[in-house]
Write a protein that holds these residues in place. Structure first.
Motif: not given
Length: 147
Positions: A24-52
């Motif tokens: 469950l934890r693996t699935t939850t974190l994998t899914t959330f990290l994918a959301e972060i990756k999508n945000k990075e792609i959208d904004q064209g760079g790394p995300v800040s802790d505030e974005d996360v």
């Protein structure tokens, strides 16, 4: 060594969850990290802790709403899973604020010249975001302005 960023912490926790075979934890974190990756792609760079943190708030809210729908549909086991996932993600946010603290922020904003709901919300939201429910905040602001 400086504190790890939220993304680094999430990745480290994912690796640990995989080692522990915590599905469950693996699935939850994998899914959330994918959301972060999508945000990075959208904004064209790394995300800040505030974005996360913003993504965490959204993900937790989505899971809470899904759990409510599951309960309404008599699917308690699925609702519980959603709530567990939300709880796991909640651990990455700063501690929640108490109602008294938020009332203090609202009073400061009003004393600082905010006269309407929008002005007070604008002043208080940066301090309360991710740490206090927005609907509750809006209710408290309306109470403070009315009283």
């Amino acid at each position: 060594m400086p504190d790890p960023t939220l993304v680094e912490q999430l990745r480290a926790d994912l690796m640990q969850a995989r080692k522990d075979r915590d599905k469950l934890r693996t699935t939850t974190l994998t899914t959330f990290l994918a959301e972060i990756k999508n945000k990075e792609i959208d904004q064209g760079g790394p995300v800040s802790d505030e974005d996360v943190r913003g993504l965490l708030v959204t993900a937790i809210k989505r899971r809470r709403e899904a759990a409510e729908q599951m309960r309404a549909g008599n699917r308690a086991e699925l609702a519980e899973k959603e709530e567990q996932e939300g709880g796991m993600l909640q651990a990455y946010l700063p501690p929640a604020l108490g109602e008294d603290e938020v009332r203090g922020f609202i009073a400061e904003a009003i004393a600082g010249g905010a006269k309407d709901v929008g002005g007070v919300m604008k002043a208080v939201m940066p301090r309360a975001k991710g740490r206090f429910d927005g609907k509750e905040l809006n209710r408290l602001v309306r109470e403070a302005l009315a009283g």
